[in-house]
Design an enzyme around this catalytic site. Sequence first.
Site, mmCIF file in Angstrom:
data_model
loop_
_atom_site.group_PDB
_atom_site.id
_atom_site.type_symbol
_atom_site.label_atom_id
_atom_site.label_comp_id
_atom_site.label_asym_id
_atom_site.label_seq_id
_atom_site.Cartn_x
_atom_site.Cartn_y
_atom_site.Cartn_z
ATOM 1 N N GLY A 241 29.366 -1.605 7.220
ATOM 2 C CA GLY A 241 28.196 -1.653 6.884
ATOM 3 C C GLY A 241 28.179 -3.607 6.939
ATOM 4 C CG ASP B 212 19.886 -14.003 9.799
ATOM 5 O OD1 ASP B 212 18.879 -13.447 9.158
ATOM 6 O OD2 ASP B 212 20.867 -13.562 8.571
ATOM 7 C CE LYS C 52 20.770 -16.751 6.278
ATOM 8 N NZ LYS C 52 21.989 -15.900 6.126
#
Lengths: 385, 385
Positions: free
Chosen positions: B229, B243, B247
């Site tokens: 996960g 991603d 930022k």
Amino acid sequence: MNSCAPQLLEHPKPLPSAFAPAAPVSRCRELAVGVIGPGRVGSALLDQLRAAQPRLQREGRVRLRLCGVVASKRMWLDCDDAELNSRHGGAQVWRPNDLDAFAAHVRGVEPRDALLIDCSASDAVASRYPAWLAAGLHVVTPNKLAGSGALERWQAIRAASAASGARFRYEATVCAGLPVVQTLRDLLDTGDELIAAEGMFSGTLAWLCNRHDGSRPFSALVHEAHALGYTEPDPRDDLSGMDVARKLVILAREAGWALSLDDVAVESLVPAALASLSRDDFLERMEELDAPMAARLAEARAEGGVLRHVAHLDARGRASVRLAVLPADHAFAHSRLTDNVVQFTTRRYCDNPLLVQGPGAGPEVTAAGIFADLLRIAESLEVRA
Amino acid sequence: MNSCAPQLLEHPKPLPSAFAPAAPVSRCRELAVGVIGPGRVGSALLDQLRAAQPRLQREGRVRLRLCGVVASKRMWLDCDDAELNSRHGGAQVWRPNDLDAFAAHVRGVEPRDALLIDCSASDAVASRYPAWLAAGLHVVTPNKLAGSGALERWQAIRAASAASGARFRYEATVCAGLPVVQTLRDLLDTGDELIAAEGMFSGTLAWLCNRHDGSRPFSALVHEAHALGYTEPDPRDDLSGMDVARKLVILAREAGWALSLDDVAVESLVPAALASLSRDDFLERMEELDAPMAARLAEARAEGGVLRHVAHLDARGRASVRLAVLPADHAFAHSRLTDNVVQFTTRRYCDNPLLVQGPGAGPEVTAAGIFADLLRIAESLEVRA
């Protein structure tokens, strides 16, 4: 190195002028400011405030009004206060018992938001915080003496602040401008729980440990650091570990733990025989540090570790400042020369702690820590018509 | 791993009750709160707020009033609003165009301080920020889409915030609860200048790089991370570097640089041939990553360095996200498994940068970042009678 310990010095430059007023902004917050101790940190702060003032006012954030500066032997005010001047014969000579008159001047006659910034390293100044806070004056300081001094005084400061709503902030007491106190505050305020705080809170000791690889005697490194200005004038002020212990006490109290300096197990690197010598005699006999430090280094290497000067605090009430043997892959083993490191282990940050690292001393970064505190207070002010 | 990207989920628990009112406190700040997206982050936040509410009120800091929660298919309000209920036949079914009705409800009829917390990952929600801010609603979010999306929308958000005084805060968009955005803000607000920001902003990629020592193929590590996960459901969302690039754009804009996602040189770890496959086909063919990654690792080792996934931004306008070979003693080479690391090099922190490190994902720490933003806003509120 411990240049974050400010000194009360004569102001080396012409006395500062009040910040030049910019174009008036309607409904801008206002903050009257008085600075105590225009030494290296205080002077850097005044420079930063002066440079930032037009921008802060343009952005409608706050209008700062510098109302006065107190140095060790004189005081400067932004107005001709007849009563004060008459007491000093117009010469603006500072005497210790004028601090309260100074505070009253910054506080003003009409209700206004006012802030005293204590850049002294004076216990006498710290003793006045409770009364100033009770009178509604905000206080910001890099002076560690209130945060790490008598617990009763600390509690009086908190109580006065809670009763009046005046704020007491001290980010720069721990590692200068690094975001340490505020980070811990945010963790706790959002419901996290501190399990442990650890770190290397002295750039001087970090540098000495980093460089102490056996190729040169420890005392030679201290002499070099002393010559470079990395140490206090008396290196024992660093080597004793007491400055680090003060920072640990401040963090413990921030976490709500009633710790005092006496509760910290501090291992001094200064042998007992050298502790009470004059500074010059100590510097002469410093090679007596070499054999014990060489032995500690050898022990660390025998364990496959590195020797570091570490402060530790945990929720079981243990607090220590000491030389410790760390695994070679420990986060503290790879810090950059004079860096400070602080790490918080909390309920949320339990497997991997939250770590802040960087230079933890110096007038400019210390002043920036004070300035950030000032801005937090400014944000919370009510807008007056 | 990128669990700081919240999802709009059905609320798994009974709909939340309003925070229980504690004993009335005179002159306490009040803040009406609406939460959009009670997924993993939103639910953790609601739990934190509920737990902290009695303490915040007891300390006289702020009284929070939870006015509503919007999930993907229904909405909960703290009152029987006849008009709203009639439109939904009393079933409180949420439709996208009800977001503005939700905002109006949180804002209230009488003047009050109100905050919308967007824990969705929805661009449609982000598009509403300018209007909400213009209407005086504060906005806090971990949603990266506004901060890293179209520059025009970002500017509209800043303009609306400046005009109304409503605050827009987004600490949790960069490395969750780590103090990154506020630290940069404080540096700049106190007059420092950003020279460069660098770091490892993806715990997933940090873990993969740390573990990629040649003993196992890269794809095996990705499979393991996927099973644990640690990755997004489609690992390409991490491996693409987008991603991380978002930022970086958020930090650049915080520094006042008009950067867009297109300006970031992003090196994707996903070969072009695999980029447009279905997820399952990608997972099947992932071993095609192994040869190129093994070659990169061999290059790094030939240079005596380590391979890390690094984001870089500097004052000359260069912005990149890529695999980089770092010296073995670099600060990023020794990070702990899934840690994020951010370092700021500034005019004041120029020799040694200021570094923040720790877990940069997870519902609880992300929620704490949001909560800290809420507290900053609460501090700045005027006390209403």
